[in-house]
Design an enzyme around this catalytic site. Structure first.
Site, PDB file in Angstrom:
ATOM      1  N   TYR A  28       0.734  -1.154   0.005  1.00  8.11           N
ATOM      2  CA  TYR A  28       0.063  -0.150   0.015  1.00  8.11           C
ATOM      3  C   TYR A  28       0.870   1.133  -0.024  1.00  8.11           C
ATOM      4  O   TYR A  28       0.872   2.162  -0.760  1.00  8.11           O
ATOM      5  CB  TYR A  28      -0.794   0.026   1.237  1.00  8.11           C
ATOM      6  CG  TYR A  28      -1.759   1.181   1.149  1.00  8.11           C
ATOM      7  CD1 TYR A  28      -3.091   1.156   0.384  1.00  8.11           C
ATOM      8  CD2 TYR A  28      -1.673   2.344   1.980  1.00  8.11           C
ATOM      9  CE1 TYR A  28      -3.997   2.550   0.711  1.00  8.11           C
ATOM     10  CE2 TYR A  28      -2.482   3.469   2.047  1.00  8.11           C
ATOM     11  CZ  TYR A  28      -3.526   3.302   1.365  1.00  8.11           C
ATOM     12  OH  TYR A  28      -4.432   4.359   1.184  1.00  8.11           O
ATOM     13  N   HIS A  53       1.727   4.246  -2.860  1.00 11.97           N
ATOM     14  CA  HIS A  53       1.413   5.709  -2.797  1.00 11.97           C
ATOM     15  C   HIS A  53       2.776   6.621  -3.010  1.00 11.97           C
ATOM     16  O   HIS A  53       2.534   7.899  -2.794  1.00 11.97           O
ATOM     17  CB  HIS A  53       0.733   5.900  -1.478  1.00 11.97           C
ATOM     18  CG  HIS A  53      -0.763   5.449  -1.634  1.00 11.97           C
ATOM     19  ND1 HIS A  53      -1.194   4.245  -1.464  1.00 11.97           N
ATOM     20  CD2 HIS A  53      -1.877   6.413  -1.561  1.00 11.97           C
ATOM     21  CE1 HIS A  53      -2.649   4.296  -1.549  1.00 11.97           C
ATOM     22  NE2 HIS A  53      -2.978   5.623  -1.760  1.00 11.97           N
ATOM     23  N   TYR A 104      -4.341  17.175   0.669  1.00 13.15           N
ATOM     24  CA  TYR A 104      -4.734  16.063   0.943  1.00 13.15           C
ATOM     25  C   TYR A 104      -3.493  15.115   1.313  1.00 13.15           C
ATOM     26  O   TYR A 104      -2.467  15.144   0.680  1.00 13.15           O
ATOM     27  CB  TYR A 104      -5.204  15.230  -0.250  1.00 13.15           C
ATOM     28  CG  TYR A 104      -5.806  13.897  -0.159  1.00 13.15           C
ATOM     29  CD1 TYR A 104      -6.155  13.340   1.103  1.00 13.15           C
ATOM     30  CD2 TYR A 104      -6.168  13.293  -1.251  1.00 13.15           C
ATOM     31  CE1 TYR A 104      -6.572  11.907   1.220  1.00 13.15           C
ATOM     32  CE2 TYR A 104      -6.817  11.870  -1.227  1.00 13.15           C
ATOM     33  CZ  TYR A 104      -7.022  11.250   0.170  1.00 13.15           C
ATOM     34  OH  TYR A 104      -7.434  10.108   0.242  1.00 13.15           O
ATOM     35  N   TRP A 127      -8.743   3.320  -9.658  1.00 13.99           N
ATOM     36  CA  TRP A 127      -7.831   3.344  -8.646  1.00 13.99           C
ATOM     37  C   TRP A 127      -8.529   2.615  -7.395  1.00 13.99           C
ATOM     38  O   TRP A 127      -8.178   1.909  -6.627  1.00 13.99           O
ATOM     39  CB  TRP A 127      -7.620   4.746  -8.026  1.00 13.99           C
ATOM     40  CG  TRP A 127      -6.898   4.952  -7.155  1.00 13.99           C
ATOM     41  CD1 TRP A 127      -7.132   5.192  -5.691  1.00 13.99           C
ATOM     42  CD2 TRP A 127      -5.384   4.836  -6.940  1.00 13.99           C
ATOM     43  NE1 TRP A 127      -6.115   5.319  -4.878  1.00 13.99           N
ATOM     44  CE2 TRP A 127      -5.035   5.079  -5.567  1.00 13.99           C
ATOM     45  CE3 TRP A 127      -4.462   4.602  -7.799  1.00 13.99           C
ATOM     46  CZ2 TRP A 127      -3.732   5.154  -5.160  1.00 13.99           C
ATOM     47  CZ3 TRP A 127      -3.024   4.740  -7.440  1.00 13.99           C
ATOM     48  CH2 TRP A 127      -2.757   4.996  -6.126  1.00 13.99           C
TER      49      TRP A 127
END
Length: 121
Positions: free
Chosen positions: A18, A22, A41, A76
Site C-alpha cells: 500500500y 502511494h 490531501y 484506482w
C-alpha cells in the site's frame, strides 16, 4: 474551506505494498483529485494498519461526487479495495469521518475577535 479527517484500516500484511503504491500515484488520479476539489490531501499510516487521511474541500459531497464521476477514480478504487479491512463499499465511500474538536487557527481567530470586542474568555 472544510477540513475533513477520516480513518480506514489497511490489512497488516499489505502495508508495504500500500505504501509503495502511494509513492507515485497515477498522474491522472492526482489531476482528478485536484480538479474535484480535494486540497492539501495527506495520508498517515500507523504500523498496525490504521490509516488517517486529511484533506480540505469547499464541499465534501460535491468533491466526492466529482471524483466518483471520473474513470480514473473507478480504476484506482478497484485496485485499492483489497488493501482495506472491513469494507463493503469502495474506500472513498466508506471511510469513517472524524469530528474535529480543535483547530489552532480557529481558536486564535476567535481569541483575536473576542479581544477586539472586549470580551474576556
Amino acid at each position: 474551506m472544510k477540513r475533513v479527517c477520516f480513518q480506514l484500516r489497511i490489512k497488516p500484511a499489505l502495508i508495504a505494498e500500500y505504501t509503495r503504491r502511494h509513492t507515485a500515484v497515477w498522474p491522472g488520479m492526482l489531476a482528478a483529485l485536484k480538479e474535484s476539489g480535494w486540497h492539501n490531501y495527506s495520508l498517515f499510516l500507523r504500523a498496525d494498519g490504521l490509516l488517517i487521511g486529511y484533506f480540505e474541500t469547499e464541499d465534501l459531497t460535491a468533491a466526492q461526487a466529482a471524483m466518483n464521476a471520473t474513470e480514473v477514480n473507478a480504476r484506482w478504487q478497484a485496485e485499492m479495495a483489497g488493501f482495506f479491512e472491513d469494507l463493503d463499499l469502495p474506500p472513498d465511500a466508506e471511510f469513517l469521518q472524524l469530528t474535529e474538536v480543535f483547530n489552532l487557527e480557529d481558536q486564535l481567530d476567535g481569541l483575536e475577535a473576542r479581544e477586539q470586542t472586549g470580551e474576556t474568555p
